[in-house]
Design a protein around this motif. Sequence first.
Motif, PDB file in Angstrom:
ATOM      1  N   ALA A 151      41.642  32.302  45.828  1.00  0.00           N
ATOM      2  CA  ALA A 151      41.043  33.091  44.748  1.00  0.00           C
ATOM      3  C   ALA A 151      40.817  34.534  45.182  1.00  0.00           C
ATOM      4  O   ALA A 151      40.715  34.851  46.375  1.00  0.00           O
ATOM      5  N   CYS A 152      40.718  35.424  44.210  1.00  0.00           N
ATOM      6  CA  CYS A 152      40.386  36.822  44.479  1.00  0.00           C
ATOM      7  C   CYS A 152      38.929  36.923  44.916  1.00  0.00           C
ATOM      8  O   CYS A 152      38.050  36.315  44.300  1.00  0.00           O
ATOM      9  N   SER A 153      38.671  37.687  45.938  1.00  0.00           N
ATOM     10  CA  SER A 153      37.307  37.818  46.443  1.00  0.00           C
ATOM     11  C   SER A 153      36.458  38.741  45.585  1.00  0.00           C
ATOM     12  O   SER A 153      35.220  38.721  45.663  1.00  0.00           O
ATOM     13  N   GLU A 154      37.098  39.552  44.746  1.00  0.00           N
ATOM     14  CA  GLU A 154      36.386  40.461  43.855  1.00  0.00           C
ATOM     15  C   GLU A 154      36.848  40.230  42.425  1.00  0.00           C
ATOM     16  O   GLU A 154      38.024  39.943  42.180  1.00  0.00           O
ATOM     17  N   ALA A 155      35.912  40.368  41.492  1.00  0.00           N
ATOM     18  CA  ALA A 155      36.258  40.204  40.085  1.00  0.00           C
ATOM     19  C   ALA A 155      36.970  41.443  39.569  1.00  0.00           C
ATOM     20  O   ALA A 155      36.650  42.574  39.956  1.00  0.00           O
ATOM     21  N   ALA A 156      37.931  41.240  38.688  1.00  0.00           N
ATOM     22  CA  ALA A 156      38.677  42.353  38.105  1.00  0.00           C
ATOM     23  C   ALA A 156      37.791  43.176  37.178  1.00  0.00           C
ATOM     24  O   ALA A 156      36.841  42.656  36.565  1.00  0.00           O
ATOM     25  N   GLN A 157      38.081  44.432  37.070  1.00  0.00           N
ATOM     26  CA  GLN A 157      37.371  45.326  36.160  1.00  0.00           C
ATOM     27  C   GLN A 157      38.226  45.599  34.930  1.00  0.00           C
ATOM     28  O   GLN A 157      39.454  45.459  34.961  1.00  0.00           O
ATOM     29  N   ALA A 158      37.563  46.010  33.872  1.00  0.00           N
ATOM     30  CA  ALA A 158      38.283  46.356  32.645  1.00  0.00           C
ATOM     31  C   ALA A 158      39.027  47.670  32.831  1.00  0.00           C
ATOM     32  O   ALA A 158      38.597  48.538  33.578  1.00  0.00           O
ATOM     33  N   GLU A 159      40.158  47.771  32.136  1.00  0.00           N
ATOM     34  CA  GLU A 159      40.910  49.015  32.206  1.00  0.00           C
ATOM     35  C   GLU A 159      40.612  49.869  30.979  1.00  0.00           C
ATOM     36  O   GLU A 159      40.014  49.403  30.011  1.00  0.00           O
ATOM     37  N   ASP A 160      41.042  51.099  31.031  1.00  0.00           N
ATOM     38  CA  ASP A 160      40.862  52.028  29.919  1.00  0.00           C
ATOM     39  C   ASP A 160      42.235  52.592  29.563  1.00  0.00           C
ATOM     40  O   ASP A 160      42.956  53.074  30.454  1.00  0.00           O
ATOM     41  N   PRO A 161      42.675  52.514  28.315  1.00  0.00           N
ATOM     42  CA  PRO A 161      41.917  52.041  27.159  1.00  0.00           C
ATOM     43  C   PRO A 161      41.909  50.523  27.045  1.00  0.00           C
ATOM     44  O   PRO A 161      42.762  49.847  27.628  1.00  0.00           O
ATOM     45  N   LEU A 162      40.953  50.012  26.272  1.00  0.00           N
ATOM     46  CA  LEU A 162      40.837  48.576  26.046  1.00  0.00           C
ATOM     47  C   LEU A 162      41.768  48.133  24.926  1.00  0.00           C
ATOM     48  O   LEU A 162      42.095  48.917  24.031  1.00  0.00           O
ATOM     49  N   PRO A 163      42.185  46.868  24.947  1.00  0.00           N
ATOM     50  CA  PRO A 163      42.967  46.337  23.825  1.00  0.00           C
ATOM     51  C   PRO A 163      42.136  46.352  22.542  1.00  0.00           C
ATOM     52  O   PRO A 163      40.903  46.412  22.582  1.00  0.00           O
ATOM     53  N   PRO A 164      42.772  46.274  21.410  1.00  0.00           N
ATOM     54  CA  PRO A 164      42.039  46.252  20.140  1.00  0.00           C
ATOM     55  C   PRO A 164      41.052  45.084  20.066  1.00  0.00           C
ATOM     56  O   PRO A 164      41.326  43.993  20.557  1.00  0.00           O
ATOM     57  N   ALA A 165      39.882  45.347  19.459  1.00  0.00           N
ATOM     58  CA  ALA A 165      38.847  44.348  19.189  1.00  0.00           C
ATOM     59  C   ALA A 165      38.171  43.816  20.446  1.00  0.00           C
ATOM     60  O   ALA A 165      37.478  42.811  20.382  1.00  0.00           O
ATOM     61  N   VAL A 166      38.369  44.468  21.576  1.00  0.00           N
ATOM     62  CA  VAL A 166      37.648  44.102  22.804  1.00  0.00           C
ATOM     63  C   VAL A 166      36.482  45.067  22.955  1.00  0.00           C
ATOM     64  O   VAL A 166      36.677  46.279  23.122  1.00  0.00           O
ATOM     65  N   PHE A 167      35.249  44.531  22.883  1.00  0.00           N
ATOM     66  CA  PHE A 167      34.063  45.379  22.902  1.00  0.00           C
ATOM     67  C   PHE A 167      33.103  45.046  24.057  1.00  0.00           C
ATOM     68  O   PHE A 167      32.705  45.924  24.817  1.00  0.00           O
ATOM     69  N   ASN A 168      32.740  43.777  24.192  1.00  0.00           N
ATOM     70  CA  ASN A 168      31.687  43.393  25.136  1.00  0.00           C
ATOM     71  C   ASN A 168      32.208  42.830  26.459  1.00  0.00           C
ATOM     72  O   ASN A 168      31.437  42.674  27.400  1.00  0.00           O
ATOM     73  N   ALA A 169      33.489  42.529  26.543  1.00  0.00           N
ATOM     74  CA  ALA A 169      34.033  41.974  27.774  1.00  0.00           C
ATOM     75  C   ALA A 169      33.857  42.896  28.981  1.00  0.00           C
ATOM     76  O   ALA A 169      33.554  42.418  30.078  1.00  0.00           O
TER      77      ALA A 169
END
Length: 285
Positions: A151-169
């Motif tokens: 497994a990855c030792s670190e959690a992935a971060q969100a990228e910018d820009p976000l896909p449509p309708a993605v708000f709270n993830a």
Amino acid sequence: MSTEFVIPGAVGPGTQPSEGDGQTLDYMEMPREMATFDLPIAPEPEDTVGMEAGKARLNELAAALKEYRIGAPAAVLELGDLAPEDLGLVNQILGEGEVSMVAGPSIQVQEAVFAGVWRVLHFDDQGGVLRDTIEVAAWPDAVQDQVFATACSEAAQAEDPLPPAVFNAPALLSEIADKVSTRKAGDLTHSINLSLLPHTEEDLAYLADKLGVGGTIILSRGYGNCRVSSTATNNVWWVQYYNAQDAIILNSIEITEVPEVVCAAQEDIDDSAERLMEIMAIYND
């Protein structure tokens, strides 16, 4: 033992498209009813004549249960050397309990009717059985050793820009990343109850994609139907409870070595030792 199981409308491990290499995970069928403990139907003593090796292995198991303490390495008993009739006796006495596991293609686990007793089958690349064992533990060491090995030792971060309708993830990913990076063995479980948080379907799909799909699926039929799935991020699990119509009634992410719903407690193991010794008493006279 297994069938592909995908929940319509759900997100998380098992709901994403197959990998590019064409491989898919097989999932056990979801249990349909609440499971309660029933004593195994033990054969009459006169019907076990000649099964001394099987009875001896069950007595070893009872002794291991009596001595085992949570936190110690699992007590492992091998079954591969037993003759078919002895193995049949062991199977009959152990029965099938509430929890089943699949850990990648190489390990399948069935809890016995005695909590804390795990029947663990190890498979080779061709699907043949390499080892047939019993483990006494809160949950099997064989699964613990491999569940997050890649497994990855670190959690992935969100990228910018976000896909449509993605708000709270993105906020949830930041929270998960913080807890994963600061977690130490033995820390209390950090739980995120997605059922109580505002989100879109796209939020959940995005979160599932970023956490990745792990290889371990655990089904518990204790108090309701529960599916616990590892992710591809270290110590991050999806925990989902279902009603009788297979609709999700609780959807959460837990950051822990293993969710508590999976594990046997010390009192469970002590009770299993007592019950197994009571059963074996009729064969030891």
